[in-house]
Design a protein around this motif. Sequence first.
Motif, PDB file in Angstrom:
ATOM      1  N   ASN A   1       2.368   1.694  -3.616  1.00  0.00           N
ATOM      2  CA  ASN A   1       1.421   2.218  -4.410  1.00  0.00           C
ATOM      3  C   ASN A   1       1.087   3.664  -4.303  1.00  0.00           C
ATOM      4  O   ASN A   1       1.064   4.505  -5.245  1.00  0.00           O
ATOM      5  CB  ASN A   1       0.094   1.457  -4.318  1.00  0.00           C
ATOM      6  N   LEU A   2       1.107   4.097  -2.727  1.00  0.00           N
ATOM      7  CA  LEU A   2       0.891   5.522  -2.502  1.00  0.00           C
ATOM      8  C   LEU A   2       1.995   6.169  -3.016  1.00  0.00           C
ATOM      9  O   LEU A   2       1.876   7.243  -3.795  1.00  0.00           O
ATOM     10  CB  LEU A   2       0.685   5.579  -0.904  1.00  0.00           C
TER      11      LEU A   2
ATOM     12  N   GLY B   1       0.686  -1.253   0.203  1.00  0.00           N
ATOM     13  CA  GLY B   1       0.155  -0.002  -0.036  1.00  0.00           C
ATOM     14  C   GLY B   1       0.928   1.312  -0.089  1.00  0.00           C
ATOM     15  O   GLY B   1       0.547   2.108  -0.649  1.00  0.00           O
ATOM     16  N   LEU B   2       1.965   1.244   0.937  1.00  0.00           N
ATOM     17  CA  LEU B   2       2.742   2.461   0.782  1.00  0.00           C
ATOM     18  C   LEU B   2       3.447   2.661  -0.598  1.00  0.00           C
ATOM     19  O   LEU B   2       3.565   3.669  -1.037  1.00  0.00           O
ATOM     20  CB  LEU B   2       3.947   2.342   2.000  1.00  0.00           C
TER      21      LEU B   2
END
Length: 87
Positions: free
Chosen positions: A82-83, A79-80
């Motif tokens: 992708n962010l 998730g990080l």
Amino acid sequence: MIYIYNCYGGTHSSILAMAYHLKMLDENHEPTKDEILKLPNFNKLVYGNCGELFYYGSDEDENKVYVVGRGRSKVLIPGLYNLASML
């Protein structure tokens, strides 16, 4: 660039990595117990802090340095990533 160091709790190995990166610890000698214990948040975070990004400063090239504890999560790091790619 942004550096994000991570480990299970975000309070031991990632803190040491951040400290070496930001030159809080001298890489030419083994740190003493007191030097390690004086590092910000070393052994002070709890499980409830998992997933929380902690900013510790910028390096000599103005890169921001963060630490995060990921706990048992298998989605936090992707998730990080992708962010970061969206930014």
